[in-house]
Design an enzyme around this catalytic site. Sequence first.
Site: not given
Ligand code: NAD
Length: 311
Positions: A34, A70, A136, A140, A176, A200, A270
Amino acid sequence: MACVLITGGSGSIGTAVAKELIAKGHEVKCLDLTLNDKEAASYFYAGSILDPFSISTIIRGCDYVIHLAAALGVERTEARRLECLYINIQGTINILEECVKENVKKILFTSSSEVYGNQNITPIKENSPVNPISNYAITKLVGEEYLRAYSARYPIEYTVTRLFNVYGEQQRDDFVVRKFVKALMENKKPVLYGDGEQVRSFCYVSDAAKGIVAALFNEKSNQEVFNVGNDQEPISMKDLAGKVINLYGANDVAPEFIPMADSDRTEEREVYTRIPCIEKAKRLLNYSPEVNLDEGIKRVIETVKRSRDED
Ligand SMILES: NC(=O)c1ccc[n+]([C@@H]2O[C@H](COP(=O)([O-])OP(=O)(O)OC[C@H]3O[C@@H](n4cnc5c(N)ncnc54)[C@H](O)[C@@H]3O)[C@@H](O)[C@H]2O)c1
């Protein structure tokens, strides 16, 4: 200038990465389910990483891919384990397949500090042994291995960034900092799990985006893994709740402690202390996080209050 496809480009980090790339003059395409930000409408493509046809259409002409899409969050990745496996593993394979067909030069994959699990030695370095303790985290790690395997087999470079607790204005409400702010806005108490002593080290989203973009274009990062985070202000969850309460101006509120057993968390899953060593990114990528925790939290508070006022 390069053409870069960002999967998950409507998400919290994807939005910041797109802004960083555009500011540097690159062409951006975003693939996501979206559109969240109207400003991104001109380069947004609706589609799923589970649909090879969507990917193959959108990836055409791209030099680089930043793969962020993801399933994440405790609820989505533990309660809906199979969906998480499918999106995070099959989705990553689909992206790699289309990268190879399109002769993409390089893919950057956002892995997570979760792959380290609990470590005896902190700050955590990239060569620390991996110890995933969640569904998860395993997805990864598998994603990282697929990048390695494809890069060994096909002419495509890769970089892995392991992100440590990235937060920002557009993050989902179950993460959080935003969760604490939303609770205060709804006259509720911020909830802590267990004793709240989990530590953290939070990284503001624009800093993480700068690290990701620096890693994408720097050849020294090819075939390498980098921690991306902010090592400056490790904080316990209890103190984080106190800080958010203070910056929100709700000093009469005290956080609520919920036993782990009464939450969607478990003691075995955890991670108790998570602080990154970011020396490698500093040295090779010139990475240097700039936004301190107070400033980042204030920005989240302002955004959440503004969206309440607009409703
Ligand atoms: N936020 C953190 O602290 C953190 C830490 C470690 C890793 N990550 C990684 O960074 C990346 C981005 O995280 P974020 O915090 O922006 O999360 P987020 O949930 O805001 O963004 C993830 C995006 O992926 C999209 N998505 C999910 N399934 C999908 C699909 N099947 N096809 C297309 N798009 C899809 C969602 O709609 C969303 O917009 C992820 O891979 C996450 O695992 C984030």
